[in-house]
Scaffold this motif. Structure first.
Motif, PDB file in Angstrom:
ATOM      1  N   GLU A 279      44.059  31.386  28.878  1.00 29.32           N
ATOM      2  CA  GLU A 279      43.790  32.670  28.234  1.00 29.32           C
ATOM      3  C   GLU A 279      42.300  32.944  28.068  1.00 29.32           C
ATOM      4  OE1 GLU A 279      45.682  35.325  27.257  1.00 29.32           O
ATOM      5  OE2 GLU A 279      47.133  34.310  28.531  1.00 29.32           O
ATOM      6  N   VAL A 280      41.470  31.907  27.967  1.00 23.79           N
ATOM      7  CA  VAL A 280      40.043  32.123  27.666  1.00 23.79           C
ATOM      8  C   VAL A 280      39.108  31.664  28.774  1.00 23.79           C
ATOM      9  CG1 VAL A 280      40.414  32.000  25.174  1.00 23.79           C
ATOM     10  CG2 VAL A 280      39.828  29.917  26.438  1.00 23.79           C
ATOM     11  N   PRO A 315      19.196  35.406  38.473  1.00 24.56           N
ATOM     12  CA  PRO A 315      19.729  36.598  39.168  1.00 24.56           C
ATOM     13  C   PRO A 315      21.247  36.569  39.320  1.00 24.56           C
ATOM     14  CG  PRO A 315      17.770  35.762  40.290  1.00 24.56           C
ATOM     15  CD  PRO A 315      18.156  34.725  39.278  1.00 24.56           C
ATOM     16  N   ALA A 316      21.793  35.408  39.663  1.00 23.71           N
ATOM     17  CA  ALA A 316      23.253  35.313  39.828  1.00 23.71           C
ATOM     18  C   ALA A 316      23.968  35.521  38.494  1.00 23.71           C
ATOM     19  CB  ALA A 316      23.622  33.958  40.419  1.00 23.71           C
ATOM     20  N   ALA A 317      23.345  35.086  37.397  1.00 26.31           N
ATOM     21  CA  ALA A 317      23.960  35.266  36.082  1.00 26.31           C
ATOM     22  C   ALA A 317      24.078  36.751  35.738  1.00 26.31           C
ATOM     23  CB  ALA A 317      23.149  34.531  35.015  1.00 26.31           C
ATOM     24  N   TRP A 318      23.000  37.498  35.926  1.00 27.31           N
ATOM     25  CA  TRP A 318      23.061  38.932  35.648  1.00 27.31           C
ATOM     26  C   TRP A 318      24.034  39.634  36.588  1.00 27.31           C
ATOM     27  CZ3 TRP A 318      21.839  40.626  31.230  1.00 27.31           C
ATOM     28  CH2 TRP A 318      20.759  40.110  30.504  1.00 27.31           C
ATOM     29  N   GLU A 319      24.061  39.211  37.855  1.00 29.03           N
ATOM     30  CA  GLU A 319      24.996  39.807  38.805  1.00 29.03           C
ATOM     31  C   GLU A 319      26.439  39.547  38.380  1.00 29.03           C
ATOM     32  OE1 GLU A 319      26.009  39.826  43.618  1.00 29.03           O
ATOM     33  OE2 GLU A 319      24.749  38.251  42.750  1.00 29.03           O
ATOM     34  N   GLY A 320      26.716  38.308  37.949  1.00 34.23           N
ATOM     35  CA  GLY A 320      28.060  37.969  37.512  1.00 34.23           C
ATOM     36  C   GLY A 320      28.503  38.795  36.320  1.00 34.23           C
ATOM     37  N   LEU A 321      27.607  38.983  35.348  1.00 32.39           N
ATOM     38  CA  LEU A 321      27.942  39.810  34.187  1.00 32.39           C
ATOM     39  C   LEU A 321      28.208  41.257  34.610  1.00 32.39           C
ATOM     40  CD1 LEU A 321      25.385  38.501  31.532  1.00 32.39           C
ATOM     41  CD2 LEU A 321      27.840  38.055  31.619  1.00 32.39           C
ATOM     42  N   SER A 322      27.400  41.765  35.526  1.00 27.78           N
ATOM     43  CA  SER A 322      27.593  43.136  35.995  1.00 27.78           C
ATOM     44  C   SER A 322      28.937  43.293  36.700  1.00 27.78           C
ATOM     45  CB  SER A 322      26.454  43.526  36.943  1.00 27.78           C
ATOM     46  OG  SER A 322      25.208  43.525  36.266  1.00 27.78           O
ATOM     47  N   GLN A 323      29.314  42.294  37.483  1.00 31.94           N
ATOM     48  CA  GLN A 323      30.584  42.363  38.217  1.00 31.94           C
ATOM     49  C   GLN A 323      31.792  42.316  37.291  1.00 31.94           C
ATOM     50  OE1 GLN A 323      29.681  39.014  40.750  1.00 31.94           O
ATOM     51  NE2 GLN A 323      29.334  40.310  42.531  1.00 31.94           N
ATOM     52  N   MET A 324      31.621  41.717  36.109  1.00 29.13           N
ATOM     53  CA  MET A 324      32.734  41.613  35.174  1.00 29.13           C
ATOM     54  C   MET A 324      32.712  42.693  34.100  1.00 29.13           C
ATOM     55  SD  MET A 324      32.945  37.458  34.644  1.00 29.13           S
ATOM     56  CE  MET A 324      34.541  37.536  33.813  1.00 29.13           C
ATOM     57  N   ARG A 329      39.672  41.959  29.856  1.00 29.31           N
ATOM     58  CA  ARG A 329      39.827  40.510  29.745  1.00 29.31           C
ATOM     59  C   ARG A 329      41.044  40.046  30.536  1.00 29.31           C
ATOM     60  NH1 ARG A 329      41.429  38.776  25.058  1.00 29.31           N
ATOM     61  NH2 ARG A 329      40.751  36.625  25.531  1.00 29.31           N
ATOM     62  N   ASP A 330      42.130  40.796  30.461  1.00 28.72           N
ATOM     63  CA  ASP A 330      43.358  40.405  31.168  1.00 28.72           C
ATOM     64  C   ASP A 330      43.173  40.451  32.682  1.00 28.72           C
ATOM     65  OD1 ASP A 330      44.557  40.030  28.756  1.00 28.72           O
ATOM     66  OD2 ASP A 330      45.775  41.858  28.819  1.00 28.72           O
ATOM     67  N   THR A 331      42.485  41.468  33.163  1.00 29.72           N
ATOM     68  CA  THR A 331      42.265  41.582  34.606  1.00 29.72           C
ATOM     69  C   THR A 331      41.395  40.443  35.114  1.00 29.72           C
ATOM     70  OG1 THR A 331      42.477  43.992  34.554  1.00 29.72           O
ATOM     71  CG2 THR A 331      41.313  43.034  36.434  1.00 29.72           C
ATOM     72  N   ALA A 332      40.325  40.144  34.392  1.00 32.51           N
ATOM     73  CA  ALA A 332      39.444  39.043  34.797  1.00 32.51           C
ATOM     74  C   ALA A 332      40.205  37.721  34.795  1.00 32.51           C
ATOM     75  CB  ALA A 332      38.242  38.965  33.863  1.00 32.51           C
ATOM     76  N   LEU A 337      42.738  33.310  37.846  1.00 34.73           N
ATOM     77  CA  LEU A 337      43.869  32.375  37.914  1.00 34.73           C
ATOM     78  C   LEU A 337      44.843  32.710  39.045  1.00 34.73           C
ATOM     79  CD1 LEU A 337      44.627  32.066  34.091  1.00 34.73           C
ATOM     80  CD2 LEU A 337      43.358  30.458  35.521  1.00 34.73           C
ATOM     81  N   ALA A 338      44.419  33.528  39.984  1.00 37.32           N
ATOM     82  CA  ALA A 338      45.323  33.937  41.076  1.00 37.32           C
ATOM     83  C   ALA A 338      45.895  32.735  41.802  1.00 37.32           C
ATOM     84  CB  ALA A 338      44.571  34.855  42.045  1.00 37.32           C
ATOM     85  N   GLY A 339      45.092  31.724  42.086  1.00 36.18           N
ATOM     86  CA  GLY A 339      45.567  30.536  42.786  1.00 36.18           C
ATOM     87  C   GLY A 339      46.415  29.638  41.919  1.00 36.18           C
ATOM     88  N   VAL A 340      46.219  29.651  40.629  1.00 35.55           N
ATOM     89  CA  VAL A 340      47.004  28.830  39.715  1.00 35.55           C
ATOM     90  C   VAL A 340      48.451  29.304  39.675  1.00 35.55           C
ATOM     91  CG1 VAL A 340      47.310  28.243  37.271  1.00 35.55           C
ATOM     92  CG2 VAL A 340      45.022  28.198  38.286  1.00 35.55           C
TER      93      VAL A 340
END
Length: 348
Positions: A279-280, A315-324, A329-332, A337-340
C-alpha cells in the motif's frame, strides 16, 4: 545533520600509504575514491591485490562504524555467497583502528577487500538486469534479517521513513514550482505514510542499493558480482529499502514505471511484500526522490567543491517527482506493482 554538515577527512595519498603500511603491513599506492561523508581510497598493493581504505568522518559516532563492520562480518558468516566486501584485519587482528587527524580530532579507519566488476550505471539497462538487481537485494535483505547492533538505530537523513525531518529544507528551494512539488509530496508522506510505518516490518537494510553501488560481470551485465557502500545502513522499515532501490529505475524507459515494476516484482518473488507494505511502496518511492532532491540541493550549496558528486542523482529525482505529480496514490501503486499481481506463471 551533523555527519552531512562536517567536512570529510582529506589525508594526502602518502599519508594514507603510510597508515596502511603501519596498520596492515601492506605496501601499496593510494588513490582517491568518491564519497559523501568519509574519505575513501583505493589501495593497490605491490602484489596486485586491491583494497578500499576508509577514513571515517570525525562526526560519525564510533558505534555506527562498529555497526557497519559487524554487518559485513555477519553477512560473511550467515550468507558467504553474498558478493559483499570483507573486513580486512589489522596486523593486531582488529577490525579497525583510531587515528588523529591534523586538527587533533580522532577518527576511525578500516580497510575492506576491493570488489572487481562494472558499476551498473556504465552498462545498458535491461529487464534481465533489473530483475537480477531485485532478486539480489531480496537475498541481501534475507542475509541481514535477524542481525542486530546498538549502532543500527542511528539517526540518518538518508532514511525515507524519517523524511519529515527535512520539512525545513523546503523553504530553501528557490524555484517556486519545485518548492510546491516538493511540498505536495512531503504532505503525502506525512499524511498517508508516516502514521503507518510503525506497524510495518523493520530490520537492518542497505539503504543505498543503486546503479553506483551494484557491480556486474564485464561479460554479463545481468550477473551481479558485487554490492558495495554500506555507509547508509540503518534499522528501518523493510519496504523503504525496496522503494529506495526501485526509485533509481524510473529513468531509461518510455514508461517510467516499467523498470521499477520489473525490479519490485523480482524482489517480491524472493521476499514477498505484505499487503500493508504494498500500500505504501509507491509513496515511499516518491519520498526517496523527495529526500534526494532536498538533501542534494542543500549539500551542493554548502560544499560547491563536491557539487558534481552530490548532485549526481538530483536531476533524476526531480524528474521522478514530476512524473508522479499527476498520478493518484492508487494509480502509482498499481503501476509499480503490475508485475507483482501478474497471473501465476506470467513473466513481468
Amino acid at each position: 545533520m551533523t555527519q552531512l554538515s562536517t567536512t570529510a577527512p582529506d589525508l594526502a595519498p602518502a599519508a594514507v600509504e603510510a597508515l596502511v603500511r603501519h596498520l596492515y603491513g601492506i605496501e601499496g599506492r593510494a588513490q582517491p575514491l568518491a564519497g559523501e561523508r568519509d574519505q575513501n581510497c583505493l589501495v593497490e598493493a605491490s602484489d596486485g591485490r586491491r583494497y578500499v581504505f576508509k577514513i571515517s568522518n570525525p562526526s560519525e559516532p564510533p558505534a555506527v562504524v562498529d555497526f557497519q563492520i559487524a554487518a559485513l562480518d555477519h553477512i560473511a558468516r550467515a550468507a558467504p555467497e553474498q558478493p559483499v566486501p570483507r573486513v580486512v584485519r589489522t596486523l593486531q587482528g582488529h577490525t579497525h583502528d583510531t587515528i588523529k587527524l591534523t586538527e587533533g580530532v580522532q577518527t576511525r579507519v578500516r580497510m575492506l577487500s576491493y570488489l572487481d566488476g562494472i558499476q551498473i550505471r556504465e552498462t545498458e539497462r535491461t529487464a534481465a538486469q533489473r530483475r537480477a538487481m531485485g532478486a539480489g537485494l531480496a537475498g541481501l535483505n534475507r542475509a541481514l534479517n535477524g542481525f542486530a547492533h546498538p549502532g543500527a538505530a542511528h539517526d540518518l537523513l538518508w532514511n525515507v521513513a524519517t523524511a519529515h525531518r527535512l520539512t525545513e529544507q523546503l523553504g530553501s528551494l528557490v524555484d517556486g514550482k519545485r518548492r510546491a512539488l516538493a511540498q505536495a509530496f512531503m504532505t503525502r508522506f506525512t499524511t498517508h505514510v508516516l502514521p503507518r510505518l510503525p506497524s510495518l516490518r523493520s530490520q537492518v537494510i542497505h539503504n543505498d542499493y543503486h546503479l553506483y553501488n551494484v557491480l556486474v560481470a564485464p561479460d554479463d551485465p545481468a550477473r551481479i558480482v558485487g554490492i558495495i557502500d554500506f555507509g547508509d545502513m540503518v534499522h528501518a522499515p523493510l519496504v523503504g529499502e525496496v522503494a529506495t532501490a526501485a526509485a533509481f529505475h524510473m529513468a531509461g524507459c518510455p514508461d517510467p514505471f516499467e523498470g521499477p515494476a520489473q525490479f519490485v516484482a523480482a524482489y517480491h518473488a524472493v521476499l514477498p511484500l505484505t499487503g500493508a507494505e504494498q500500500e505504501v511502496v509507491a509513496d515511499l518511492l516518491a519520498t526517496r526522490h523527495l529526500i534526494t532532491a532536498l538533501i542534494s540541493e542543500w549539500r551542493a550549496a554548502r560544499y560547491p567543491e563536491n557539487r558534481a558528486y552530490i548532485m549526481r542523482h538530483n536531476p533524476a529525482a526531480w524528474e521522478g517527482l514530476s512524473q508522479m505529480a499527476d498520478l493518484s496514490r492508487d494509480t502509482a501503486r498499481d503501476r509499480l506493482l503490475a508485475g507483482v499481481h501478474l497471473p501465476t506463471g506470467a513473466t513481468p
